[in-house]
Design a protein around this motif. Structure first.
Motif, mmCIF file in Angstrom:
data_model
loop_
_atom_site.group_PDB
_atom_site.id
_atom_site.type_symbol
_atom_site.label_atom_id
_atom_site.label_comp_id
_atom_site.label_asym_id
_atom_site.label_seq_id
_atom_site.Cartn_x
_atom_site.Cartn_y
_atom_site.Cartn_z
ATOM 1 N N PRO A 162 -16.439 3.339 -6.323
ATOM 2 C CA PRO A 162 -16.270 2.657 -5.031
ATOM 3 C C PRO A 162 -14.849 2.103 -4.851
ATOM 4 O O PRO A 162 -14.267 2.210 -3.774
ATOM 5 C CB PRO A 162 -17.297 1.519 -5.081
ATOM 6 C CG PRO A 162 -18.307 1.953 -6.090
ATOM 7 C CD PRO A 162 -17.547 2.762 -7.103
ATOM 8 N N ALA B 228 -12.032 3.319 -1.971
ATOM 9 C CA ALA B 228 -11.319 2.391 -1.077
ATOM 10 C C ALA B 228 -9.810 2.528 -1.239
ATOM 11 O O ALA B 228 -9.057 2.504 -0.250
ATOM 12 C CB ALA B 228 -11.759 0.956 -1.345
ATOM 13 N N ASP C 123 -8.521 5.592 0.475
ATOM 14 C CA ASP C 123 -8.427 5.359 1.919
ATOM 15 C C ASP C 123 -7.143 4.608 2.256
ATOM 16 O O ASP C 123 -6.433 4.964 3.198
ATOM 17 C CB ASP C 123 -9.664 4.596 2.404
ATOM 18 C CG ASP C 123 -9.684 4.412 3.906
ATOM 19 O OD1 ASP C 123 -9.402 5.379 4.641
ATOM 20 O OD2 ASP C 123 -9.995 3.294 4.351
ATOM 21 N N TYR D 12 -7.481 11.078 2.288
ATOM 22 C CA TYR D 12 -8.698 10.775 3.039
ATOM 23 C C TYR D 12 -9.872 11.635 2.555
ATOM 24 O O TYR D 12 -11.002 11.154 2.453
ATOM 25 C CB TYR D 12 -8.498 10.967 4.539
ATOM 26 C CG TYR D 12 -7.705 9.872 5.205
ATOM 27 C CD1 TYR D 12 -7.878 8.527 4.871
ATOM 28 C CD2 TYR D 12 -6.770 10.173 6.188
ATOM 29 C CE1 TYR D 12 -7.158 7.528 5.494
ATOM 30 C CE2 TYR D 12 -6.045 9.174 6.825
ATOM 31 C CZ TYR D 12 -6.231 7.857 6.470
ATOM 32 O OH TYR D 12 -5.507 6.868 7.098
ATOM 33 N N PHE E 69 -17.148 8.520 -1.168
ATOM 34 C CA PHE E 69 -18.116 7.758 -0.378
ATOM 35 C C PHE E 69 -19.384 8.582 -0.118
ATOM 36 O O PHE E 69 -20.484 8.030 -0.070
ATOM 37 C CB PHE E 69 -17.503 7.261 0.934
ATOM 38 C CG PHE E 69 -16.580 6.080 0.764
ATOM 39 C CD1 PHE E 69 -16.970 4.956 0.041
ATOM 40 C CD2 PHE E 69 -15.311 6.086 1.338
ATOM 41 C CE1 PHE E 69 -16.123 3.865 -0.113
ATOM 42 C CE2 PHE E 69 -14.464 4.998 1.188
ATOM 43 C CZ PHE E 69 -14.870 3.886 0.460
ATOM 44 N N ASP F 134 -22.471 5.986 0.761
ATOM 45 C CA ASP F 134 -21.971 4.862 1.558
ATOM 46 C C ASP F 134 -21.633 5.356 2.965
ATOM 47 O O ASP F 134 -20.518 5.785 3.244
ATOM 48 C CB ASP F 134 -20.742 4.266 0.870
ATOM 49 C CG ASP F 134 -20.204 3.034 1.561
ATOM 50 O OD1 ASP F 134 -20.407 2.870 2.782
ATOM 51 O OD2 ASP F 134 -19.556 2.222 0.868
ATOM 52 N N TYR G 129 -21.385 3.782 5.914
ATOM 53 C CA TYR G 129 -20.424 3.037 6.720
ATOM 54 C C TYR G 129 -18.999 3.466 6.381
ATOM 55 O O TYR G 129 -18.205 3.799 7.264
ATOM 56 C CB TYR G 129 -20.573 1.520 6.530
ATOM 57 C CG TYR G 129 -19.409 0.794 7.157
ATOM 58 C CD1 TYR G 129 -19.275 0.746 8.545
ATOM 59 C CD2 TYR G 129 -18.416 0.216 6.380
ATOM 60 C CE1 TYR G 129 -18.185 0.137 9.137
ATOM 61 C CE2 TYR G 129 -17.324 -0.402 6.966
ATOM 62 C CZ TYR G 129 -17.208 -0.440 8.337
ATOM 63 O OH TYR G 129 -16.120 -1.033 8.927
ATOM 64 N N HIS G 130 -18.667 3.478 5.095
ATOM 65 C CA HIS G 130 -17.298 3.827 4.719
ATOM 66 C C HIS G 130 -16.999 5.307 4.958
ATOM 67 O O HIS G 130 -15.857 5.665 5.250
ATOM 68 C CB HIS G 130 -17.005 3.390 3.285
ATOM 69 C CG HIS G 130 -16.803 1.917 3.187
ATOM 70 N ND1 HIS G 130 -17.754 1.076 2.655
ATOM 71 C CD2 HIS G 130 -15.776 1.126 3.594
ATOM 72 C CE1 HIS G 130 -17.314 -0.171 2.732
ATOM 73 N NE2 HIS G 130 -16.120 -0.160 3.302
ATOM 74 N N GLN G 131 -18.029 6.146 4.887
ATOM 75 C CA GLN G 131 -17.827 7.546 5.275
ATOM 76 C C GLN G 131 -17.380 7.592 6.737
ATOM 77 O O GLN G 131 -16.438 8.308 7.081
ATOM 78 C CB GLN G 131 -19.126 8.341 5.138
ATOM 79 C CG GLN G 131 -19.559 8.640 3.739
ATOM 80 C CD GLN G 131 -20.929 9.301 3.728
ATOM 81 O OE1 GLN G 131 -21.143 10.296 4.426
ATOM 82 N NE2 GLN G 131 -21.850 8.750 2.961
ATOM 83 N N GLU H 179 -15.939 5.262 8.534
ATOM 84 C CA GLU H 179 -14.592 4.711 8.696
ATOM 85 C C GLU H 179 -13.528 5.721 8.270
ATOM 86 O O GLU H 179 -12.528 5.912 8.960
ATOM 87 C CB GLU H 179 -14.444 3.418 7.892
ATOM 88 C CG GLU H 179 -15.182 2.247 8.494
ATOM 89 C CD GLU H 179 -14.622 1.835 9.848
ATOM 90 O OE1 GLU H 179 -13.422 1.504 9.923
ATOM 91 O OE2 GLU H 179 -15.383 1.862 10.828
ATOM 92 N N VAL H 180 -13.750 6.367 7.128
ATOM 93 C CA VAL H 180 -12.776 7.361 6.653
ATOM 94 C C VAL H 180 -12.722 8.550 7.611
ATOM 95 O O VAL H 180 -11.645 9.085 7.880
ATOM 96 C CB VAL H 180 -13.084 7.807 5.209
ATOM 97 C CG1 VAL H 180 -12.197 8.977 4.794
ATOM 98 C CG2 VAL H 180 -12.895 6.645 4.241
#
Length: 151
Positions: free
Chosen positions: A60, A64, A67, A86, A93, A98, A100-102, A104-105
């Motif tokens: 994790p 991050a 990213d 990216y 992710f 994950d 949410y973070h997928q 966002e990326v």
């Protein structure tokens, strides 16, 4: 003020040999520099964060940091390197589940493809982000919708 606090945390984690805290703080400092427009410093700190997170097996944290690294490369104009960063973040992710973070990326990746004038790839990334973020009922889904509509 923030920079001084982050540097102090970095120093304390080094003294305590707390590598997890050090890795997280390196990425936080990298992100901070990106947010104030010093992308070159952001790049340095986020590269160190990626390396340390990977050494620790902290997926994790590595995701991050990838990213953040992508963000720094994007704003420094190295769009190919940004795309690669990216994708590394996204892959991690996805492995972690994950959503949410997928999402966002994928927003970031879409923006990067847009800057490369790869409009089909940009739309694809934004569409994926929209689906993931809608499933979570997250307000960031609107960002994907806006990008898809050209707003």
């Amino acid at each position: 003020m923030v920079e001084r606090l982050l540097q102090s945390a970095l120093q304390r984690y080094r003294i305590a040999d707390h590598r997890q805290g050090l890795a997280a703080t390196l990425n936080n400092i990298g992100w901070h520099y990106c947010q104030i427009g010093d992308y070159a410093k952001g790049l340095i700190y986020s590269q160190d964060a990626v390396t340390l997170h990977q050494d620790l097996g902290n997926r994790p944290g590595a995701a991050a940091a990838w990213d953040t690294l992508g963000h720094a490369h994007h704003h420094l104009g190295d769009l190919q390197q940004s795309t690669a960063s990216y994708h590394k973040a996204l892959d991690l992710f996805v492995e972690l589940g994950d959503q949410y973070h997928q999402g966002e990326v994928l927003l970031h990746l879409g923006d990067n493809h847009g800057a490369l004038n790869e409009l089909d790839a940009a739309r694809h990334a934004w569409s994926q982000a929209k689906v993931l973020l809608n499933e979570l009922d997250h307000h960031d889904a609107e960002k994907a919708v806006a990008r898809l509509e050209g707003r």
